[in-house]
Each structure stands twice: as structure tokens, then as C-alpha cells.
Design a protein around this motif. Structure first.
Motif, PDB file in Angstrom:
ATOM      1  N   SER A 282       0.828  -1.203   0.000  1.00 13.70           N
ATOM      2  CA  SER A 282       0.000   0.000   0.000  1.00 13.70           C
ATOM      3  C   SER A 282       0.863   1.255   0.000  1.00 13.70           C
ATOM      4  N   TRP A 283       0.355   2.299  -0.616  1.00 13.80           N
ATOM      5  CA  TRP A 283       1.003   3.608  -0.527  1.00 13.80           C
ATOM      6  C   TRP A 283      -0.050   4.683  -0.350  1.00 13.80           C
ATOM      7  N   TYR A 284       0.404   5.853   0.068  1.00 20.60           N
ATOM      8  CA  TYR A 284      -0.489   6.989   0.332  1.00 20.60           C
ATOM      9  C   TYR A 284       0.001   8.194  -0.456  1.00 20.60           C
ATOM     10  N   GLY A 285      -0.910   8.805  -1.197  1.00 20.87           N
ATOM     11  CA  GLY A 285      -0.577  10.009  -1.958  1.00 20.87           C
ATOM     12  C   GLY A 285      -1.852  10.781  -2.242  1.00 20.87           C
ATOM     13  N   ASN A 286      -1.748  11.821  -3.074  1.00 20.87           N
ATOM     14  CA  ASN A 286      -2.944  12.561  -3.470  1.00 20.87           C
ATOM     15  C   ASN A 286      -2.779  13.100  -4.888  1.00 20.87           C
ATOM     16  N   SER A 287      -3.888  13.487  -5.478  1.00 20.60           N
ATOM     17  CA  SER A 287      -3.863  14.008  -6.849  1.00 20.60           C
ATOM     18  C   SER A 287      -3.056  15.290  -6.954  1.00 20.60           C
ATOM     19  N   GLU A 288      -3.029  16.067  -5.873  1.00 18.77           N
ATOM     20  CA  GLU A 288      -2.302  17.328  -5.879  1.00 18.77           C
ATOM     21  C   GLU A 288      -0.787  17.135  -5.891  1.00 18.77           C
ATOM     22  N   GLN A 289      -0.359  15.871  -5.714  1.00 17.14           N
ATOM     23  CA  GLN A 289       1.063  15.525  -5.693  1.00 17.14           C
ATOM     24  C   GLN A 289       1.820  16.322  -4.628  1.00 17.14           C
ATOM     25  N   THR A 290       1.259  16.360  -3.422  1.00 14.97           N
ATOM     26  CA  THR A 290       1.943  17.059  -2.341  1.00 14.97           C
ATOM     27  C   THR A 290       2.480  16.108  -1.278  1.00 14.97           C
ATOM     28  N   VAL A 291       2.166  14.828  -1.379  1.00 15.87           N
ATOM     29  CA  VAL A 291       2.689  13.856  -0.423  1.00 15.87           C
ATOM     30  C   VAL A 291       2.719  12.490  -1.094  1.00 15.87           C
ATOM     31  N   LEU A 292       3.753  11.719  -0.783  1.00 19.47           N
ATOM     32  CA  LEU A 292       3.828  10.347  -1.259  1.00 19.47           C
ATOM     33  C   LEU A 292       4.586   9.535  -0.212  1.00 19.47           C
ATOM     34  N   ALA A 293       3.978   8.459   0.221  1.00 21.58           N
ATOM     35  CA  ALA A 293       4.582   7.596   1.232  1.00 21.58           C
ATOM     36  C   ALA A 293       4.122   6.173   0.982  1.00 21.58           C
ATOM     37  N   GLY A 294       5.035   5.225   1.074  1.00 24.97           N
ATOM     38  CA  GLY A 294       4.671   3.845   0.789  1.00 24.97           C
ATOM     39  C   GLY A 294       5.367   2.857   1.694  1.00 24.97           C
ATOM     40  N   GLU A 295       4.846   1.651   1.691  1.00 22.98           N
ATOM     41  CA  GLU A 295       5.433   0.584   2.483  1.00 22.98           C
ATOM     42  C   GLU A 295       6.762   0.135   1.859  1.00 22.98           C
ATOM     43  N   CYS A 296       7.439  -0.770   2.531  1.00 24.93           N
ATOM     44  CA  CYS A 296       8.708  -1.273   2.002  1.00 24.93           C
ATOM     45  C   CYS A 296       8.703  -2.792   2.056  1.00 24.93           C
ATOM     46  N   GLU A 297       9.826  -3.390   1.756  1.00 22.64           N
ATOM     47  CA  GLU A 297       9.939  -4.845   1.753  1.00 22.64           C
ATOM     48  C   GLU A 297       9.918  -5.450   3.146  1.00 22.64           C
ATOM     49  N   GLU A 298      10.116  -4.611   4.181  1.00 17.63           N
ATOM     50  CA  GLU A 298      10.251  -5.111   5.551  1.00 17.63           C
ATOM     51  C   GLU A 298       9.032  -4.847   6.435  1.00 17.63           C
ATOM     52  N   SER A 299       8.264  -3.804   6.141  1.00 19.23           N
ATOM     53  CA  SER A 299       7.198  -3.426   7.076  1.00 19.23           C
ATOM     54  C   SER A 299       6.027  -2.781   6.342  1.00 19.23           C
ATOM     55  N   THR A 300       4.947  -2.538   7.116  1.00 19.65           N
ATOM     56  CA  THR A 300       3.773  -1.854   6.557  1.00 19.65           C
ATOM     57  C   THR A 300       3.718  -0.398   6.997  1.00 19.65           C
ATOM     58  N   HIS A 301       4.803   0.126   7.564  1.00 21.05           N
ATOM     59  CA  HIS A 301       4.873   1.560   7.841  1.00 21.05           C
ATOM     60  C   HIS A 301       4.967   2.317   6.516  1.00 21.05           C
ATOM     61  N   TYR A 302       4.360   3.492   6.480  1.00 25.60           N
ATOM     62  CA  TYR A 302       4.431   4.317   5.277  1.00 25.60           C
ATOM     63  C   TYR A 302       5.698   5.177   5.344  1.00 25.60           C
ATOM     64  N   HIS A 303       6.613   4.966   4.404  1.00 26.83           N
ATOM     65  CA  HIS A 303       7.868   5.709   4.332  1.00 26.83           C
ATOM     66  C   HIS A 303       7.642   6.984   3.516  1.00 26.83           C
ATOM     67  N   ILE A 304       7.747   8.143   4.160  1.00 29.61           N
ATOM     68  CA  ILE A 304       7.526   9.421   3.477  1.00 29.61           C
ATOM     69  C   ILE A 304       8.755   9.772   2.646  1.00 29.61           C
ATOM     70  N   PHE A 305       8.548  10.117   1.376  1.00 32.22           N
ATOM     71  CA  PHE A 305       9.651  10.559   0.517  1.00 32.22           C
ATOM     72  C   PHE A 305      10.030  11.999   0.882  1.00 32.22           C
ATOM     73  N   PRO A 306      11.180  12.227   1.537  1.00 27.66           N
ATOM     74  CA  PRO A 306      11.571  13.610   1.839  1.00 27.66           C
ATOM     75  C   PRO A 306      12.045  14.353   0.596  1.00 27.66           C
ATOM     76  N   GLU A 307      12.361  13.620  -0.486  1.00 31.10           N
ATOM     77  CA  GLU A 307      12.748  14.256  -1.748  1.00 31.10           C
ATOM     78  C   GLU A 307      11.523  14.811  -2.489  1.00 31.10           C
ATOM     79  N   TYR A 308      10.354  14.368  -2.088  1.00 30.38           N
ATOM     80  CA  TYR A 308       9.099  14.702  -2.769  1.00 30.38           C
ATOM     81  C   TYR A 308       8.424  15.914  -2.129  1.00 30.38           C
ATOM     82  N   SER A 309       8.391  15.903  -0.778  1.00 25.00           N
ATOM     83  CA  SER A 309       7.679  16.980  -0.076  1.00 25.00           C
ATOM     84  C   SER A 309       8.094  17.032   1.385  1.00 25.00           C
ATOM     85  N   ILE A 310       7.712  18.119   2.015  1.00 28.96           N
ATOM     86  CA  ILE A 310       7.860  18.268   3.461  1.00 28.96           C
ATOM     87  C   ILE A 310       6.486  18.013   4.083  1.00 28.96           C
ATOM     88  N   VAL A 311       6.451  17.145   5.078  1.00 28.92           N
ATOM     89  CA  VAL A 311       5.182  16.736   5.687  1.00 28.92           C
ATOM     90  C   VAL A 311       5.149  17.182   7.143  1.00 28.92           C
TER      91      VAL A 311
END
Length: 434
Positions: A237-266
Motif C-alpha cells: 500500500s502507498w499513500y498520496g494525493n492528486s495534488e502531488q503534495t505527499v507520497l509515502a509507501g510501504e517497504c519490503e520489511e514493514s507496513t509503515h508508510y515511508h515518506i519521501f523527503p525528496e518529494y515533499s515536506i510533511v
């Protein structure tokens, strides 16, 4: 961008912070010089971009709401880009009124794919992989009853979400099995239709499918469990929006959403619009996109609710994490006394829902909840009593549950499914009575 992400995902916290501070500085200088709305905001507060040296300093600037965006659409467009660079986009309006904004034509979508591919790399996705897509598409049905089409040089099988019925699902399943996909890319609510049918009819999982890629809707715990049971593979699973202001997704190890700091400040803000603090603190997601210079969105209130964590993931990435995403502010039920209840933990896989084909909750008065039900032929009056008891037990005595039978429950224009239609106005402050 994709090449950068291959390296930056393994950077230290200090390297990520330095990159983000530099990207923010570029964005603010640009917004001040070229975007009338932000020039006005800076001047009204007696600020210049140099006054904001780090993400924490963003508190000097006001929040940007959907209403402000709509009221200032022309003044949010950067003046140093030609008109041909602007691609008008409109949200689906899942939080209320649809909102218009702009991408950079030919660039915003490409950058988005760079981040999505970097995310999917974590579970082994390759561009050459076959993928079934169940994401709200409408495919014109030929007289032969074919509800799909091939795309991306035949690698993607795009299937219509609007013709998935008891009568057509056997054809869907047969086509997927013959296509032999490695991944299924789906809205959770659409994948659930397929999964329920497979479970009810004892249909074996597709042997080639490595993972179900779920996005664009909140993935509820009961959905994750059902999809895992039916498909027998990883649910990503991942979390984002149409406005492209946040993107965060799971990884191979866990179901925590990893926020892309290269994409946005949250940021996560609480009742007083200040940063939330402490473990398991819940807040509204406020974001500053670092890549869209044609239409900057700075301190944008998403109306999404999430819970952050200071844990570090064993995958080795030092990205900030979200413990979970609760969903939209409008995905809370309000009791008679004004107490909000998230729909996320409600178990829709209990026996009470066994003879229900589809359901949707609706609220326009405190403490009163209507549940619209599409019945299966086996549905009886006892199911109504059991359903009412189950929801009363999960929601408490301050919510009256009323069952209403309907023939069908429509999806949104974008093909999404809303489990709760909330007509009451809810703010982040309301959630702190939880």
C-alpha cells in the motif's frame, strides 16, 4: 529523479535534511519571485525567503486550504512559465467539492512515475512485468462481453471496474489467469470485489501474482486481511494525493508508510494547528511539494489524518514514517455527543456482512447512521438484526443504526468507492474529543 532516488533512499538523516533544506530554499525563492500569491503572502508578513532556513521555519507562513487555492487559482501560477507548460487537473472531490490546480505538462506525471517506480522496486516490480489494472477505468464493452484492453505494449491489462458483477466475474478471473500477471494494481475497494468472489466460490489464488499494489484509497485492516487470504501474496500500500503534495509507501520489511523527503515536506498538526507531539499522536497532514514549480503548494492542508512514529524501519532507509493513515477527515462517524469514531478499525468481515453484496454508510445527523445495503438472495430479517447489533457493538450506544435497502451503490466518477458518505462538517479539532 529516478536515478537520484536510487542513491538518496540510502542517505543518512543529515544528508536527507540537507537535500530537503536546499530544495525548500529553491522553491521559496522561486515562489517569491514568480508566484503573485506567495509574493503577497511574504510581503504581508514582512518576510523574505531567507527567513525560512529549515522546514520548521515554515510555521512563519500561513496554511494553504483548498478554498484558498480555488479563490487564487490565477495568482498561484508561476509567471516565468509559458501557458503551454500548464496542465489543468481536477481532484475527484472525495472530501467534498472538487478542486482544480495545475501540473507541469510533460514533467509532473513523469516525476511521479519516478517515485512510484522507486516505491514498487522494493517488492521487485520491473517495467517489463505484466500487470492487471483495476482502478476505476471504464472500458467500452463489446457485444462479446469483453471488459478489458491491453496497454503499455501489451504489458498491462486494464480491466473495467464498472462491470464487475456475479455474472461477469468468472470471465474476469479466467482472463487474469490466462494473462499471467506478476502484479495487480488496484483500488482496494475494487480488489475486494474480486477477492470476495474468489473466497465465496473457492477459487485458488493466481499463481503468478507476486503482490497486490493498493493506492488512491485508504487500505483498511479488514481489506488487507481479505486480500491476503484470497490472493495469497503480499499486499503493498502507498499513500498520496492528486495534488502531488505527499507520497509515502510501504517497504519490503514493514507496513509503515515511508515518506519521501525528496518529494515533499510533511507536517502533522493538531487541534490548535500546531505540530502534534508524542508517540501515536494523530494529526492532519500538511504538505509542501518540492517539485511542482509551475503551481507551488506550500503548507497545503490535505484534510487527511495520519499517525506518525519515530521508529526506524529495519529496511535501512532513514525516511520519516507514518504508523498508519486514518484516511480523510470525512471518514469519521460522529456520535450524539460529538465524539468522532474512525471507520478504519470497523470489522466489515464479520458474519453480520456475510449475506450483503455491497454496503455504504451515510450520516447527516449526529448519532444517526444509515447503512445502505445491497442484499444477496440469501439475506433475511435476522441479517438485519445481526447487522444492527454488530454495528451498535462496534460504534457504541451513542449511534443509532438504520438499515436501508438499495439496488446498487454507485462509485464516484473516478471509479472509487466511499464506505462512508459524511455530510457533517468535521475539522481536525473535532478529533481530539476521541
Amino acid at each position: 529523479m529516478y536515478a537520484l532516488l536510487q542513491q538518496s533512499q540510502w542517505w543518512s538523516p543529515e544528508e536527507l535534511a540537507a537535500y530537503q533544506a536546499q530544495a525548500l530554499s529553491r522553491l521559496l525563492e522561486h515562489a517569491y519571485e514568480n508566484v503573485p500569491y506567495y509574493r503577497r503572502v511574504f510581503q504581508e508578513r514582512g518576510l523574505v525567503p531567507g527567513d525560512i532556513q529549515a522546514p520548521a521555519d515554515l510555521a512563519l507562513l500561513p496554511f494553504l486550504t483548498k478554498q484558498i487555492v480555488q479563490n487564487n487559482l490565477p495568482d498561484l501560477k508561476a509567471r516565468n512559465y509559458p501557458e503551454a507548460a500548464f496542465e489543468y487537473v481536477c481532484t475527484s472531490g472525495s472530501t467534498g467539492t472538487p478542486m482544480g490546480f495545475y501540473y507541469e505538462r510533460g514533467a509532473s506525471r513523469a516525476r511521479e512515475w519516478a517515485f512510484m517506480k522507486a516505491q514498487w522496486d522494493r517488492i521487485g516490480y520491473r517495467f517489463t512485468d505484466r500487470c492487471v489494472v483495476l482502478r476505476g477505468h471504464v472500458v467500452d464493452a463489446a457485444s462479446s462481453g469483453v471488459y478489458w484492453r491491453r496497454a503499455l505494449f501489451g504489458r498491462w491489462l486494464i480491466m473495467s471496474s464498472h462491470q464487475m458483477t456475479e455474472e461477469t466475474l468468472p470471465a474476469y478471473i479466467d482472463r487474469i489467469r490466462k494473462f499471467r500477471p506478476r502484479f495487480i494494481h488496484a483500488y482496494p475497494s475494487t480488489a475486494v470485489i474480486l477477492a470476495r468472489y474468489m473466497r465465496e466460490h473457492g477459487i485458488e489464488p493466481f499463481p503468478t501474482v507476486r503482490a497486490i499494489l493498493c493506492g488512491s484509497e485508504n487500505l483498511y485492516p479488514w481489506q488487507r486481511g481479505l486480500l491476503g487470504e484470497a490472493f495469497g501474496c503480499r499486499i503493498f500500500s502507498w499513500y498520496g494525493n492528486s495534488e502531488q503534495t505527499v507520497l509515502a509507501g510501504e517497504c519490503e520489511e514493514s507496513t509503515h508508510y515511508h515518506i519521501f523527503p525528496e518529494y515533499s515536506i510533511v507536517e502533522l498538526i493538531g487541534r490548535d494547528c500546531r505540530p502534534v507531539e508524542g508517540p501515536d499522536a494523530m494529526g492532519e497532514v500538511v504538505t509542501t511539494n518540492l517539485t511542482n514549480f509551475v503551481f507551488p503548494l506550500i503548507r497545503y492542508r490535505t484534510m487527511d489524518v495520519a499517525i506518525a512514529t519515530e521508529k526506524q524501519c529495519s529496511c535501512g532507509r532513514r525516511y520519516p514514517l507514518l504508523e498508519k493513515v486514518e484516511g480523510r477527515l470525512q471518514e469519521f462517524i460522529i456520535t450524539r455527543s460529538g465524539h468522532p469514531i474512525s471507520v478504519t478499525p470497523i470489522n466489515y468481515e464479520s458474519e453480520a456482512f456475510e449475506n450483503i453484496r455491497q454496503f455504504q454508510m451515510y450520516q447527516e445527523e449526529r448519532g444517526e447512521l444509515i447503512i445502505k445495503v445491497v442484499r444477496k438472495p440469501t439475506y433475511t430479517e435476522e441479517d438485519t438484526r445481526q447487522l444492527t447489533r454488530e454495528l451498535r457493538w462496534q460504534l457504541g450506544d451513542e449511534v443509532n443504526v438504520h438499515v436501508q435497502f438499495v439496488d446498487e451503490i454507485p462509485r464516484t466518477e473516478g471509479g472509487k468507492f466511499r464506505y462512508l458518505i459524511q455530510k457533517l462538517p468535521i475539522t481536525i479539532g473535532d478529533l481530539y474529543s476521541m
